[in-house]
Scaffold this motif. Sequence first.
Motif, short mmCIF file in Angstrom:
data_model
loop_
_atom_site.label_atom_id
_atom_site.label_comp_id
_atom_site.label_asym_id
_atom_site.label_seq_id
_atom_site.Cartn_x
_atom_site.Cartn_y
_atom_site.Cartn_z
N HIS A 52 0.83 -1.20 0.00
CA HIS A 52 0.00 0.00 0.00
C HIS A 52 0.87 1.26 0.00
O HIS A 52 0.56 2.23 -0.70
N VAL A 53 1.95 1.24 0.75
CA VAL A 53 2.84 2.41 0.80
C VAL A 53 3.44 2.69 -0.57
O VAL A 53 3.53 3.84 -1.00
N ALA A 54 3.86 1.63 -1.28
CA ALA A 54 4.40 1.81 -2.63
C ALA A 54 3.33 2.38 -3.57
O ALA A 54 3.62 3.25 -4.40
N ALA A 55 2.10 1.91 -3.44
CA ALA A 55 1.01 2.43 -4.27
C ALA A 55 0.75 3.90 -3.95
O ALA A 55 0.54 4.71 -4.87
N ALA A 56 0.77 4.25 -2.68
CA ALA A 56 0.56 5.64 -2.29
C ALA A 56 1.69 6.53 -2.83
O ALA A 56 1.44 7.65 -3.30
N ALA A 57 2.92 6.04 -2.77
CA ALA A 57 4.05 6.81 -3.29
C ALA A 57 3.92 7.03 -4.78
O ALA A 57 4.18 8.14 -5.28
N LEU A 58 3.51 6.00 -5.52
CA LEU A 58 3.31 6.17 -6.96
C LEU A 58 2.19 7.18 -7.23
O LEU A 58 2.31 8.01 -8.13
N THR A 59 1.15 7.14 -6.43
CA THR A 59 0.05 8.09 -6.59
C THR A 59 0.55 9.53 -6.45
O THR A 59 0.21 10.41 -7.25
N VAL A 60 1.38 9.77 -5.45
CA VAL A 60 1.93 11.11 -5.25
C VAL A 60 2.83 11.50 -6.42
O VAL A 60 2.78 12.64 -6.90
N HIS A 61 3.62 10.56 -6.90
CA HIS A 61 4.50 10.83 -8.04
C HIS A 61 3.66 11.18 -9.28
O HIS A 61 3.97 12.14 -10.00
N ILE A 62 2.60 10.43 -9.52
CA ILE A 62 1.72 10.72 -10.66
C ILE A 62 1.08 12.09 -10.51
O ILE A 62 1.00 12.86 -11.48
N ALA A 63 0.64 12.43 -9.30
CA ALA A 63 0.04 13.75 -9.08
C ALA A 63 1.02 14.87 -9.42
O ALA A 63 0.64 15.89 -10.00
N ALA A 64 2.29 14.67 -9.08
CA ALA A 64 3.31 15.68 -9.41
C ALA A 64 3.49 15.79 -10.92
O ALA A 64 3.61 16.91 -11.46
N ILE A 65 3.49 14.66 -11.62
CA ILE A 65 3.61 14.67 -13.08
C ILE A 65 2.40 15.39 -13.69
O ILE A 65 2.55 16.22 -14.60
N GLN A 66 1.22 15.10 -13.17
CA GLN A 66 0.02 15.75 -13.68
C GLN A 66 0.10 17.27 -13.50
O GLN A 66 -0.25 18.02 -14.42
#
Length: 102
Positions: free
Chosen positions: A38-52
Amino acid sequence: MTAEPLSSAEIARRLESLPGWALEGDDRITRTFRLPSHVAAAALTVHIAAIQDELNHHSDLTLGYNTVALSVHTHDAGGAVTEKDFALAARVAAAAPAHGAE
């Protein structure tokens, strides 16, 4: 400037270079990533939000226990798939492996 919708043929051609991404209906490209935790998924979500934010192009982004799902289309083009969607998808696809995404 409004983004121009891509043709079905162009969408299909571009999807060939983005493994795991698919056309849903005729108006969005989607991908679900599986991650080790779950932590890895949350980290990817934050990374994607930054890209967006960097691209000023925001998709539907869903965080699950160990999954991250994206559904991408361009509101400025009437909800069609455009070059902007593929630019976002390519950036996400490049970032995801560093988070352990499959």
